[in-house]
Design an enzyme around this catalytic site. Structure first.
Site, PDB file in Angstrom:
ATOM      1  N   LYS B 100      -4.261  -6.469 -12.573  1.00 46.09           N
ATOM      2  CA  LYS B 100      -3.167  -5.945 -11.749  1.00 46.09           C
ATOM      3  C   LYS B 100      -1.912  -6.687 -12.191  1.00 46.09           C
ATOM      4  O   LYS B 100      -1.742  -7.873 -11.892  1.00 46.09           O
ATOM      5  CB  LYS B 100      -3.445  -6.175 -10.258  1.00 46.09           C
ATOM      6  CG  LYS B 100      -2.293  -5.688  -9.390  1.00 46.09           C
ATOM      7  CD  LYS B 100      -2.492  -5.986  -7.910  1.00 46.09           C
ATOM      8  CE  LYS B 100      -1.170  -5.790  -7.189  1.00 46.09           C
ATOM      9  NZ  LYS B 100      -1.249  -6.128  -5.762  1.00 46.09           N
ATOM     10  N   GLY B 161       3.756  -6.901   1.697  1.00 46.44           N
ATOM     11  CA  GLY B 161       3.589  -7.598   2.968  1.00 46.44           C
ATOM     12  C   GLY B 161       4.537  -7.156   4.069  1.00 46.44           C
ATOM     13  O   GLY B 161       4.534  -7.730   5.157  1.00 46.44           O
ATOM     14  N   ALA B 188       1.120  -1.837  -1.957  1.00 48.56           N
ATOM     15  CA  ALA B 188       2.104  -2.640  -1.209  1.00 48.56           C
ATOM     16  C   ALA B 188       2.869  -1.842  -0.160  1.00 48.56           C
ATOM     17  O   ALA B 188       3.254  -0.707  -0.383  1.00 48.56           O
ATOM     18  CB  ALA B 188       3.101  -3.313  -2.130  1.00 48.56           C
ATOM     19  N   GLY B 189       3.048  -2.494   0.965  1.00 48.37           N
ATOM     20  CA  GLY B 189       3.883  -1.950   2.036  1.00 48.37           C
ATOM     21  C   GLY B 189       3.149  -1.149   3.091  1.00 48.37           C
ATOM     22  O   GLY B 189       3.723  -0.818   4.127  1.00 48.37           O
ATOM     23  N   ASN B 210      -3.608  -5.179   1.633  1.00 46.51           N
ATOM     24  CA  ASN B 210      -4.155  -6.475   2.004  1.00 46.51           C
ATOM     25  C   ASN B 210      -3.661  -6.903   3.389  1.00 46.51           C
ATOM     26  O   ASN B 210      -4.417  -6.973   4.349  1.00 46.51           O
ATOM     27  CB  ASN B 210      -3.772  -7.516   0.948  1.00 46.51           C
ATOM     28  CG  ASN B 210      -4.507  -8.840   1.088  1.00 46.51           C
ATOM     29  OD1 ASN B 210      -4.630  -9.583   0.126  1.00 46.51           O
ATOM     30  ND2 ASN B 210      -5.014  -9.179   2.251  1.00 46.51           N
ATOM     31  N   SER B 211      -2.336  -7.127   3.513  1.00 48.18           N
ATOM     32  CA  SER B 211      -1.789  -7.665   4.765  1.00 48.18           C
ATOM     33  C   SER B 211      -2.118  -6.798   5.973  1.00 48.18           C
ATOM     34  O   SER B 211      -2.401  -7.320   7.054  1.00 48.18           O
ATOM     35  CB  SER B 211      -0.264  -7.801   4.664  1.00 48.18           C
ATOM     36  OG  SER B 211       0.082  -8.588   3.558  1.00 48.18           O
TER      37      SER B 211
END
Lengths: 67, 264
Positions: B100, B161, B188-189, B210-211
């Site tokens: 990645k 995040g 992301a996001g 993830n977050s």
């Protein structure tokens, strides 16, 4: 003796060590790591022939959590 | 449940969700959340560790036991050179040619540096890596990445995040339209399951997050929510949504309606 940076810490090491000997000298126990010297990757097969020099910046990286 | 498979990076998978391994309340919680998500790709990273530290070992042991595909990242790199070195190190440690690719160009919003990302991608592909480049939703950058040989693109939904969801769905849609042959992942996001549904309904092949899971009040339950959201969004895309209409149109048949107000 030579002075090198290992993961940001200044260390004094005997002259003429190769990467395998460096790992041993550092008593590096974590399994699964990779080495870069002066931001260039050093593969396992090059450990024996790669000699640590005075002023080298050595990074030893291991797996951590990532996103 | 949708049992169809898809392919990415030479692997055939069922799950279209890529999950991160960071920020969980505990390693046990991470393990449970990843299992519950049924994700078949987990992202990991490399960091400096002092001699004798065992933390990395423990983490890596848990990940290995999950027996799923590992996608190492180059998080924290700010130049092509740093990212290439990190990728080479990751290939040795994790035993995969997947990477990645993240090259950050701005510390405030962690926006990828398109110039360094393209430069690194080109070199890594020549070195035999399967590059998963983290990029913005810029169509021209996507073109440049495709031109250097990327088979996968991972445009952001919004900054890493942030949990802001998809800032520019129309840009993401344009990338999908221009590159039907590439594997596209929104990375992301993503903040909530409905963001995952939206990304998948755009025809994206998958999502990476993830977050949104790790920072939920109950990460394990949220992992389950995203599993279903990803499936729902994909099924919705495959089924084809109806055209929007300006006016109401009754769904219940009008023929035979009782008490019909013929003269009103």
């Amino acid at each position: 003796m030579i002075k090198v940076s290992v993961n940001g810490e200044i260390k004094e090491l005997p002259k003429g060590l190769n990467v395998s000997q460096l790992i041993e000298a550092l008593n590096y126990k974590t399994k699964g790591f990779a080495v870069a010297i002066n931001t260039t990757f050093v593969s396992i097969k090059s450990y024996e022939e790669t000699i640590i020099k005075n002023g080298d910046t050595i990074d030893i990286l291991a797996p951590v959590q990532g996103g | 449940m949708n049992n169809e498979t898809w392919e990415i990076g030479g692997k055939t998978l069922k799950s279209r969700m890529l999950i991160g391994s960071a920020l969980y309340p505990s390693p046990a919680n991470m393990e449970e959340a990843i299992k519950e998500s049924e994700a078949q790709i987990v992202t990991v990273a490399l960091r400096r560790q002092s001699a004798g530290e065992g933390g990395g070992n423990n983490f890596w042991d848990i990940i290995k036991e999950l027996n799923i595909n590992v996608l190492p990242n180059t998080a924290g790199c700010h130049s092509a050179k740093e990212a290439i070195t990190t990728a080479q190190m990751a290939r040795e440690v994790f035993g995969t040619n997947w990477i990645k690719l993240e090259v950050i160009g701005d510390q405030y919003n962690l926006q990828p540096d398109p110039f360094e990302t393209v430069k690194a991608a080109e070199i890594l592909i020549k070195e035999g890596f399967e590059v998963f480049p983290y990029t913005t939703d810029d169509l021209v950058v996507a073109k440049r990445l495709a031109n250097v040989g990327c088979k996968i693109l991972m445009p952001w939904g919004s900054p890493i995040g942030s949990g802001q969801g998809l800032m520019n769905p129309s840009n993401l849609k344009a990338i999908r339209k221009q590159f039907p042959e590439l594997k596209l992942i929104v990375d992301a996001g993503i903040g909530k399951p409905s963001d995952a549904v939206e990304a998948m309904q755009l025809g994206y092949d998958g999502i990476l997050l993830n977050s949104a899971i790790a920072l939920a009040q109950d990460p394990v339950k949220m992992a389950q929510a995203f599993k279903y959201a990803t499936i729902a969004g994909r099924l919705g895309y495959e089924a084809g949504t109806m055209q929007k209409r300006e006016f109401a149109s009754p769904s219940t048949p009008t023929v035979g309606t009782p008490f019909w107000h013929q003269f009103s």
